[in-house]
Scaffold this active site. Structure first.
Site, PDB file in Angstrom:
ATOM      1  N   GLU A  72       0.781  -1.040   0.245  1.00 19.32           N
ATOM      2  CA  GLU A  72       0.039  -0.425   0.280  1.00 19.32           C
ATOM      3  C   GLU A  72       0.991   1.521   0.066  1.00 19.32           C
ATOM      4  O   GLU A  72       1.884   1.122   0.859  1.00 19.32           O
ATOM      5  CB  GLU A  72      -0.796   0.052   1.157  1.00 19.32           C
ATOM      6  CG  GLU A  72      -1.864  -1.443   0.983  1.00 19.32           C
ATOM      7  CD  GLU A  72      -2.619  -0.662   2.468  1.00 19.32           C
ATOM      8  OE1 GLU A  72      -2.608  -0.006   3.204  1.00 19.32           O
ATOM      9  OE2 GLU A  72      -3.351  -1.845   2.760  1.00 19.32           O
ATOM     10  N   CYS A  87       2.761   8.290   1.113  1.00 13.50           N
ATOM     11  CA  CYS A  87       3.302   7.671   2.655  1.00 13.50           C
ATOM     12  C   CYS A  87       3.903   6.120   1.294  1.00 13.50           C
ATOM     13  O   CYS A  87       2.662   5.535   0.855  1.00 13.50           O
ATOM     14  CB  CYS A  87       2.295   7.530   3.556  1.00 13.50           C
ATOM     15  SG  CYS A  87       2.074   6.217   4.990  1.00 13.50           S
ATOM     16  N   CYS A  94       4.798  -7.513   7.446  1.00 11.47           N
ATOM     17  CA  CYS A  94       6.152  -6.257   8.892  1.00 11.47           C
ATOM     18  C   CYS A  94       5.804  -7.407   9.097  1.00 11.47           C
ATOM     19  O   CYS A  94       5.161  -8.394  10.119  1.00 11.47           O
ATOM     20  CB  CYS A  94       4.815  -5.556   9.305  1.00 11.47           C
ATOM     21  SG  CYS A  94       6.231  -4.217  10.514  1.00 11.47           S
ATOM     22  N   CYS A  98       3.130  -4.926  15.320  1.00  5.72           N
ATOM     23  CA  CYS A  98       2.550  -4.193  17.074  1.00  5.72           C
ATOM     24  C   CYS A  98       1.405  -4.386  16.767  1.00  5.72           C
ATOM     25  O   CYS A  98       0.385  -4.894  15.478  1.00  5.72           O
ATOM     26  CB  CYS A  98       2.903  -3.103  16.169  1.00  5.72           C
ATOM     27  SG  CYS A  98       4.226  -2.318  15.816  1.00  5.72           S
ATOM     28  N   CYS A 101      -2.321  -2.852  14.823  1.00  2.99           N
ATOM     29  CA  CYS A 101      -1.762  -2.419  12.964  1.00  2.99           C
ATOM     30  C   CYS A 101      -2.278  -3.287  11.847  1.00  2.99           C
ATOM     31  O   CYS A 101      -2.259  -5.213  13.209  1.00  2.99           O
ATOM     32  CB  CYS A 101      -0.534  -2.290  13.204  1.00  2.99           C
ATOM     33  SG  CYS A 101       0.009  -2.813  11.621  1.00  2.99           S
ATOM     34  N   GLY A 144       5.434  -2.225   7.309  1.00  2.14           N
ATOM     35  CA  GLY A 144       6.744  -2.896   6.849  1.00  2.14           C
ATOM     36  C   GLY A 144       7.770  -1.603   8.279  1.00  2.14           C
ATOM     37  O   GLY A 144       7.270  -0.472   8.754  1.00  2.14           O
ATOM     38  N   GLU A 145       9.044  -2.288   9.053  1.00  2.38           N
ATOM     39  CA  GLU A 145       9.855  -1.408   9.639  1.00  2.38           C
ATOM     40  C   GLU A 145      10.756  -0.967   8.516  1.00  2.38           C
ATOM     41  O   GLU A 145      11.797  -1.867   8.847  1.00  2.38           O
ATOM     42  CB  GLU A 145       9.947  -2.118  10.586  1.00  2.38           C
ATOM     43  CG  GLU A 145      11.322  -1.648  11.799  1.00  2.38           C
ATOM     44  CD  GLU A 145      11.157  -0.158  12.142  1.00  2.38           C
ATOM     45  OE1 GLU A 145      10.242   0.132  12.743  1.00  2.38           O
ATOM     46  OE2 GLU A 145      12.144   0.191  11.448  1.00  2.38           O
ATOM     47  N   SER A 176      10.383   6.308   9.514  1.00  2.00           N
ATOM     48  CA  SER A 176       9.778   6.426  10.378  1.00  2.00           C
ATOM     49  C   SER A 176      10.090   4.373  11.454  1.00  2.00           C
ATOM     50  O   SER A 176      10.371   4.136  10.525  1.00  2.00           O
ATOM     51  CB  SER A 176       7.968   6.170  10.831  1.00  2.00           C
ATOM     52  OG  SER A 176       7.844   6.238  11.718  1.00  2.00           O
ATOM     53  N   SER A 199       8.021   6.054  16.197  1.00  2.00           N
ATOM     54  CA  SER A 199       6.489   5.750  17.092  1.00  2.00           C
ATOM     55  C   SER A 199       6.960   5.249  18.242  1.00  2.00           C
ATOM     56  O   SER A 199       7.452   3.805  18.802  1.00  2.00           O
ATOM     57  CB  SER A 199       6.046   3.707  16.322  1.00  2.00           C
ATOM     58  OG  SER A 199       6.056   4.719  15.065  1.00  2.00           O
ATOM     59  N   CYS A 322      -2.894   1.054   8.218  1.00  2.00           N
ATOM     60  CA  CYS A 322      -2.072   0.854   6.964  1.00  2.00           C
ATOM     61  C   CYS A 322      -2.252  -0.505   6.944  1.00  2.00           C
ATOM     62  O   CYS A 322      -2.400  -1.255   7.700  1.00  2.00           O
ATOM     63  CB  CYS A 322      -0.500   0.944   6.851  1.00  2.00           C
ATOM     64  SG  CYS A 322       0.501   0.186   8.277  1.00  2.00           S
TER      65      CYS A 322
HETATM   66  S1  SF4 Z   1       3.825  -1.815   9.697  1.00  2.00           S
HETATM   67 FE1  SF4 Z   1       4.473  -0.348  11.622  1.00  2.00          FE
HETATM   68  S2  SF4 Z   1       2.961  -0.379  13.049  1.00  2.00           S
HETATM   69 FE2  SF4 Z   1       2.433  -2.025  12.098  1.00  2.00          FE
HETATM   70  S3  SF4 Z   1       3.897  -4.013  12.660  1.00  2.00           S
HETATM   71 FE3  SF4 Z   1       5.189  -2.905  11.197  1.00  2.00          FE
HETATM   72  S4  SF4 Z   1       6.458  -1.094  12.332  1.00  2.00           S
HETATM   73 FE4  SF4 Z   1       4.237  -1.660  13.449  1.00  2.00          FE
END
Ligand code: SF4
Length: 329
Positions: A72, A87, A94, A98, A101, A144-145, A176, A199, A322
């Protein structure tokens, strides 16, 4: 293709920095070659599989990659009518897990290549242009991270933002992270001088570990010290993202604890009310903090000299958080 090396710069700049549809400069390239180059450079490895437009103009794209995976990307109109922000995602899925999420629910599938990241940028830039806007800033806050795919993220930023190539400047890019300390230090060492957003979502380790399992690896104090180092190296104030969940991290005591942590630090707090994504990974039904709790939280921070803002929600009526559109598709 018979081109001289000196043509490469002009060609790359026309690709990354010029608006969509702008071909290589015909005065530099013979017309037949210019057409051929234009065909080549507009060939993409991804296609738009779904597109949602909210009333406020926020446009979410689902891009299907060459191997069938989807990611996305979002174009968000700015309050200035000629600008927009984008974005980007850095991974398919990911691994951070979290709890609140939507992306976390699908787990990690793979890293994106730098080219796939740049393609998101090109697609969003085209969306912005079609809406009469210029894509002015980019944030890596999608799926994603970024710190776990840092090489490819940095390579993509280089193309989007390096002076000789890109449409943006490094100052217009924000990376981020959930607080991967080694990644924050590596980003500082890269010399890219982009903005960093962390975050945080809680001022204490137990609440943070409940919301962000990655929080167990890096404590709040370790993360803030890494952010201090980032600021000292780059001179850029770090922003802290704080998603307010009703009854979880929105109390007056937590606002005071956050203010105490930030005393003497030159960091900005961006507060956002939670955008519900259904039952969480651990089976919780999180709710957004109330308007009153949100206002009280920001007022408490400001009364202790912390710079804090409430971020406007965007595209609420589409699958704005997201991972939501991808899961539905
Ligand atoms: S996309 Fe961002 S908020 Fe979602 S699990 Fe991964 S790091 Fe966490």
């Amino acid at each position: 293709m018979g081109l001289r090396p000196s043509h490469a710069g002009a060609l790359l700049r026309s690709h990354y920095a010029a608006g969509a549809g702008a071909g290589p400069n015909g005065r530099q390239f013979p017309p037949a070659l210019a057409r051929r180059l234009d065909d080549e450079r507009t060939r993409r490895a991804s296609a738009i599989a779904a597109r949602q437009v909210a009333q406020d103009g926020t446009t979410k794209l689902l891009l299907r990659l060459g191997d069938g995976h989807t990611v996305e990307s979002v174009m968000m109109p700015d309050f200035r009518e000629d600008r927009a922000a984008g974005c980007l995602s850095s991974q398919v899925g990911c691994a951070m897990g979290c709890d609140f999420c939507a992306t976390a629910k699908t787990g990690f599938e793979r890293n994106l290549t730098s080219g796939e990241i740049v393609e998101q940028f090109l697609a969003l830039r085209a969306e912005a242009l079609a809406a009469g806007r210029r894509l002015q800033t980019i944030v890596f806050m999608g799926m994603g991270e970024p710190m776990l795919n840092l090489d490819n993220v940095l390579a993509s930023i280089d193309r989007m933002a390096r002076n000789e190539l890109g449409a943006l400047g490094f100052r217009q890019v924000t990376v981020s992270t959930v607080g991967i300390v080694s990644g924050i230090d590596a980003l500082a060492r890269s010399g890219m001088n982009v903005h960093l957003a962390v975050s945080l979502h809680a001022p204490d380790d137990p609440t943070r570990a409940r919301l962000l399992p990655a929080g167990r690896r890096f404590g709040v104090r370790d993360i803030l010290e890494a952010a201090d180092r980032y600021q000292a190296t780059t001179g850029r104030p770090v922003s802290l993202q704080y998603c307010l969940l009703g009854g979880v991290n929105d109390s007056a005591a937590q606002a005071d604890e956050l203010a105490a942590l930030l005393g003497g630090r030159r960091m900005h707090v961006n507060l956002l009310r939670y955008n519900p994504t259904g039952i969480s990974l651990r089976g919780e039904a999180y709710a957004p903090a109330s308007e009153e709790a949100t206002e009280a939280f920001v007022a408490r921070l400001r009364s202790r000299a912390v710079v804090a803002h409430i971020r406007r929600p965007r595209g609420r009526e589409i699958d704005a958080a997201c991972g939501q559109l991808r899961r539905r598709a």
